[in-house]
Design a protein around this motif. Structure first.
Motif, PDB file in Angstrom:
ATOM      1  N   UNK A 103       0.841  -1.189   0.000  1.00  0.00           N
ATOM      2  CA  UNK A 103       0.000   0.000   0.000  1.00  0.00           C
ATOM      3  C   UNK A 103       0.878   1.243   0.000  1.00  0.00           C
ATOM      4  N   UNK A 104       0.496   2.264  -0.785  1.00  0.00           N
ATOM      5  CA  UNK A 104       1.329   3.465  -0.870  1.00  0.00           C
ATOM      6  C   UNK A 104       1.113   4.434   0.283  1.00  0.00           C
ATOM      7  N   UNK A 105       0.315   4.042   1.302  1.00  0.00           N
ATOM      8  CA  UNK A 105      -0.006   4.957   2.390  1.00  0.00           C
ATOM      9  C   UNK A 105       1.080   4.915   3.473  1.00  0.00           C
ATOM     10  N   UNK A 106       0.978   5.858   4.351  1.00  0.00           N
ATOM     11  CA  UNK A 106       1.835   5.893   5.535  1.00  0.00           C
ATOM     12  C   UNK A 106       1.027   5.424   6.740  1.00  0.00           C
ATOM     13  N   UNK A 107       1.736   5.227   7.835  1.00  0.00           N
ATOM     14  CA  UNK A 107       1.082   4.726   9.039  1.00  0.00           C
ATOM     15  C   UNK A 107       0.014   5.708   9.523  1.00  0.00           C
ATOM     16  N   UNK A 108      -1.172   5.213   9.886  1.00  0.00           N
ATOM     17  CA  UNK A 108      -1.589   3.815   9.977  1.00  0.00           C
ATOM     18  C   UNK A 108      -1.824   3.209   8.593  1.00  0.00           C
ATOM     19  N   UNK A 109      -1.661   1.902   8.503  1.00  0.00           N
ATOM     20  CA  UNK A 109      -1.670   1.217   7.211  1.00  0.00           C
ATOM     21  C   UNK A 109      -3.007   0.578   6.880  1.00  0.00           C
ATOM     22  N   UNK A 110      -4.054   1.007   7.557  1.00  0.00           N
ATOM     23  CA  UNK A 110      -5.357   0.454   7.209  1.00  0.00           C
ATOM     24  C   UNK A 110      -5.780   0.958   5.815  1.00  0.00           C
ATOM     25  N   UNK A 111      -6.677   0.279   5.218  1.00  0.00           N
ATOM     26  CA  UNK A 111      -7.114   0.599   3.858  1.00  0.00           C
ATOM     27  C   UNK A 111      -7.917   1.891   3.879  1.00  0.00           C
ATOM     28  N   UNK A 112      -7.499   2.835   3.038  1.00  0.00           N
ATOM     29  CA  UNK A 112      -8.171   4.134   3.010  1.00  0.00           C
ATOM     30  C   UNK A 112      -9.340   4.139   2.030  1.00  0.00           C
ATOM     31  N   UNK A 113      -9.177   3.522   0.932  1.00  0.00           N
ATOM     32  CA  UNK A 113     -10.241   3.437  -0.077  1.00  0.00           C
ATOM     33  C   UNK A 113      -9.995   2.183  -0.907  1.00  0.00           C
ATOM     34  N   UNK A 114     -10.973   1.851  -1.750  1.00  0.00           N
ATOM     35  CA  UNK A 114     -10.944   0.586  -2.497  1.00  0.00           C
ATOM     36  C   UNK A 114     -10.326   0.761  -3.879  1.00  0.00           C
ATOM     37  N   UNK A 115     -10.810   1.732  -4.602  1.00  0.00           N
ATOM     38  CA  UNK A 115     -10.399   1.890  -6.002  1.00  0.00           C
ATOM     39  C   UNK A 115      -8.952   2.361  -6.087  1.00  0.00           C
ATOM     40  N   UNK A 116      -8.126   1.569  -6.770  1.00  0.00           N
ATOM     41  CA  UNK A 116      -6.750   1.955  -7.066  1.00  0.00           C
ATOM     42  C   UNK A 116      -5.963   2.291  -5.801  1.00  0.00           C
ATOM     43  N   UNK A 117      -6.056   1.381  -4.826  1.00  0.00           N
ATOM     44  CA  UNK A 117      -5.428   1.691  -3.536  1.00  0.00           C
ATOM     45  C   UNK A 117      -4.261   0.774  -3.206  1.00  0.00           C
ATOM     46  N   UNK A 118      -4.306  -0.503  -3.555  1.00  0.00           N
ATOM     47  CA  UNK A 118      -3.254  -1.426  -3.189  1.00  0.00           C
ATOM     48  C   UNK A 118      -2.927  -2.334  -4.369  1.00  0.00           C
ATOM     49  N   UNK A 119      -1.755  -2.977  -4.280  1.00  0.00           N
ATOM     50  CA  UNK A 119      -1.304  -3.899  -5.316  1.00  0.00           C
ATOM     51  C   UNK A 119      -0.920  -5.219  -4.658  1.00  0.00           C
ATOM     52  N   UNK A 120      -1.123  -6.313  -5.391  1.00  0.00           N
ATOM     53  CA  UNK A 120      -0.777  -7.639  -4.895  1.00  0.00           C
ATOM     54  C   UNK A 120       0.662  -7.952  -5.297  1.00  0.00           C
ATOM     55  N   UNK A 121       1.486  -8.288  -4.321  1.00  0.00           N
ATOM     56  CA  UNK A 121       2.896  -8.554  -4.594  1.00  0.00           C
ATOM     57  C   UNK A 121       3.138 -10.030  -4.915  1.00  0.00           C
ATOM     58  N   UNK A 122       2.643 -10.936  -4.084  1.00  0.00           N
ATOM     59  CA  UNK A 122       2.907 -12.353  -4.295  1.00  0.00           C
ATOM     60  C   UNK A 122       1.943 -13.227  -3.532  1.00  0.00           C
TER      61      UNK A 122
END
Length: 694
Positions: free
Chosen positions: A314-333
């Motif tokens: 996730x490109x966010x800073x702490x806290x690392x909870x999900x901020x929004x759904x659309x275009x927010x995180x990427x799957x690494x592995x």
């Protein structure tokens, strides 16, 4: 008391024991000043205005109303009333519906397909002695239909670890909907659930490879429709395997590590894990020092269950909870693992054989389910031996790869029954065996009989093919080497030859008819000449033509004269015999293309011209077969001496060309009709030649 009021309301403290009179002046426009007077007891002049906020919602043929007043009025309004009517109706429904409390009121038994009008007022009391009705609120029809989701399609974008999800739906009552609400949330239950409003039937969102819950509703001013729900399945990308490592620290925690140095780019991560068919668990964490993280568990891991672990960045800073759904995180592995593996508790099923021969057979089966495997399947063991009655050797075991569900047994004995069993194995060991299945190889006799039958069938097929092909080749060779020649006996030329021979038989009859009907004659006018095909065969020779008609006997012609006024009557069924001798001095004979007869003298006279025929002997023509050649045909023509016909008008003999007529009856009928018509009109010309036709 005097007070200047700059707002729309003003609080003035008065005594309740005395009546009051209030004069209110409007000074906003000095040229047109207005005035209002209020008189009465202060207790009777307290007015609570209409609600400041109203929320309407229709569902299940009901209307839910939420109303609120200004803060200074709310404490004086414990209840309120609602009246309603159908749109464009003049009568309000009676009695009004009273609310259960100061906030909520429900109106039931409505028609879901109709629009309504609603007004609200507070219930009067000693604190609110005056309660005016609010403005009219229009409530559109209820949305009873559910949107239908037609497509949820994954499309991988350029950014790795993310996917574009295309969502398409349809709504039957789209003309009643003002828009659509699309809610997307993670299936693991991690917040938030993001809602998007759109007026289209298509929505595109960028998501990670996790599973998501989807909900779509239609809405208008009256409320929302029932929701259509669906699950966006997790994307199993094989390219993401091999990037994670997993270590179990007992059944209460595990350590997840990653291959790349992600902490240089990201510091917020999230890990999800789940078993097939169950809800995923999740844990977000912050890590900026190590490329691993220890994850504690609230529930212990289960034995013999296959887990899937996925790490997201996730490109966010702490806290690392999900901020929004659309275009927010990427799957690494991703990685799959068992906390503890076990051996399979069931065996492969549906064992069958195919392609059985004397020395081999192919065995097929169905694989063991993931639930019964209880570990990563490494392969199958095929156990086979001769049946107990014929057993001479020990059991043979063959290992088959995990991805195969068939195997060919070779080097078997003919006409022998084999007992076959199958079992699967994992890292924990071999599982249970299947029930014994028996298969028999083919014998030599059956193979010989089968070969004989196949040989007979092939021989019959080849024989039929040779017969059909040979017949076709013979017919084609016959058409090429021995072409069919028409029967000359059926040709027009042979019919003309036969006609010449008939002249000898008809000559006595014609002479007798001529004597009996000497006084009666028919004048035929004809100035045309047709060249006989027979005359072209032998130049400077006699030509004979004997047209045949339907009747063998001549019928007496009608009598006509040039001076007669009566119309000429002609019997169309006339047998005509006409022959001509060519002379060197005849211009028509020299010019075969000439179509007219040029007589040497004027042949017009009142006396008829008699035709006399001289019959010559014609030898009988015979051929060896139905076929002849042109040479034999010409030899037959030279044997027939054509009859000589002379035209002798009143004893005078002069060679005159006569037209050659065709043997067709229709042509003779037409010629006679033209001749009679010409004579009846009384026209003649110098080129007309008169002939007597018997």
């Amino acid at each position: 008391m005097h007070a200047n009021i700059s707002e729309t309301s003003q609080t003035i403290y008065l005594s309740k024991r005395f009546n009051m009179t209030a004069h209110v002046f409007d000074k906003s426009d000095l040229k047109s000043c207005t005035k209002t007077v209020f008189r009465g007891s202060p207790q009777q002049l307290v007015r609570c205005g209409p609600p400041s906020n109203v929320h309407l919602n229709r569902h299940s043929r009901q209307l839910d109303i939420q109303a609120s007043w200004r803060k200074e009025e709310t404490k004086y309004i414990p209840l309120y009333s609602v009246r309603y009517k159908e749109l464009n109706s003049t009568q309000w429904k009676e009695p009004p519906v009273q609310s259960k409390d100061r906030n909520r009121c429900t109106v039931g038994n409505l028609n879901a397909s109709l629009s309504y009008e609603v007004q609200i007022e507070c219930v009067a009391n000693n604190k609110c002695t005056q309660c005016p009705w609010s403005e009219v609120f229009t409530v559109p029809p209820e949305l009873t239909d559910t949107p239908v989701i037609e497509m949820v399609k994954d499309s991988r974008p350029q950014t790795k670890g993310r996917r574009l999800v295309i969502i398409k739906w349809k709504f039957a009552a789209s003309e009643l909907a003002e828009g659509y609400s699309v809610s997307v949330g993670k299936a693991s239950g991690e917040d938030p659930i993001e809602t998007f409003n759109t007026s289209r039937h298509l929505f595109i969102v960028t998501l990670s490879h996790s599973a998501y819950h989807l909900k779509i509703t239609a809405f208008n001013g009256a409320g929302t429709s029932p929701a259509a729900q669906s699950t966006i399945r997790p994307l199993d990308d094989k390219d993401l395997y091999g990037k994670l490592n997993l270590t179990f620290n007992g059944n209460t925690s595990f350590t997840v590590s990653w291959v790349d140095d992600l902490i240089k780019t990201y510091s917020c991560f999230s890990v999800e894990w789940w078993t097939r068919g169950n809800k995923a668990a999740h844990k977000s964490f912050y890590e900026d020092e190590n490329n691993y993280e220890v994850i504690p568990l609230h529930e212990p891991l289960e034995l013999y269950k296959r887990y899937t672990f996925t790490l997201h960045t996730r490109p966010d800073k702490e806290p690392c909870n999900l901020k929004f759904i659309n275009n927010s995180e990427s799957t690494y592995g991703s990685i799959q693992s068992y906390f503890t593996e076990g051996s399979p508790i069931s065996a492969p099923g549906n064992i069958s054989s195919s392609n059985v021969t004397q020395r081999s057979m192919v065995l097929e089966w169905t694989s063991v389910s993931e639930k019964d495997t209880r570990g990563f399947l490494l392969g199958y063991i095929l156990h086979y031996t001769e049946s107990p009655d014929d057993r001479t050797d020990a059991e043979t075991n063959v290992t088959v790869d995990a991805g195969s569900t068939s195997y060919e047994l070779v080097d078997l004995k003919s006409n022998t029954v084999y007992q076959v069993q199958l079992s699967a194995f994992t890292a924990a060991g071999m599982g249970v065996r299947s029930s014994a299945v028996y298969f028999e190889t083919k014998s030599t006799a059956s193979l010989s009989i089968g070969g004989m039958i196949a040989g007979v069938l092939i021989g019959v097929a080849l024989l039929l093919l040779v017969v059909n092909l040979g017949s076709w080749l013979l017919k084609r060779a016959k058409r090429i080497l021995w072409p069919s020649i028409p029967n000359p006996g059926n040709s027009n030329a042979i019919q003309k030859i036969d006609g010449v021979c008939e002249l000898e038989l008809l000559e006595p009859i014609n002479r007798e008819k001529l004597e009996e009907e000497d006084a009666n004659s028919l004048h035929i006018v004809d100035s045309r000449e047709e060249t006989s095909p027979v005359s072209n065969l032998h130049s400077n020779s006699d030509s004979c033509l004997h047209p045949n008609t339907d009747h063998e006997e001549n019928q007496g012609p009608s009598e006509t004269t040039a001076d007669s006024a009566e119309p000429t009557k002609v019997d169309p069924q006339i047998n005509m015999g006409l022959c001509r001798r060519d002379t060197a001095t005849d211009s028509s004979a020299q010019d075969p293309t000439s179509d007219t007869i040029k007589p040497t003298r004027d042949t017009r006279q009142t006396d008829p011209v008699h035709i006399s025929t001289v019959a010559h002997q014609c030898p009988q023509l015979s051929f060896m077969s139905d076929y002849t050649t042109m040479e034999l045909f010409q030899q037959a023509l030279t044997q027939c001496d054509p009859a000589t016909i002379s035209l002798e008008p009143h004893g005078q003999s002069e060679d005159t060309d006569s037209p050659l007529t065709r043997p067709e009856v229709d042509y003779i009928h037409q010629s006679l009709y033209d001749t009679v018509l010409h004579l009846s009109q009384g026209s003649t010309s110098p080129n007309e030649v008169y002939y007597t036709v018997l």
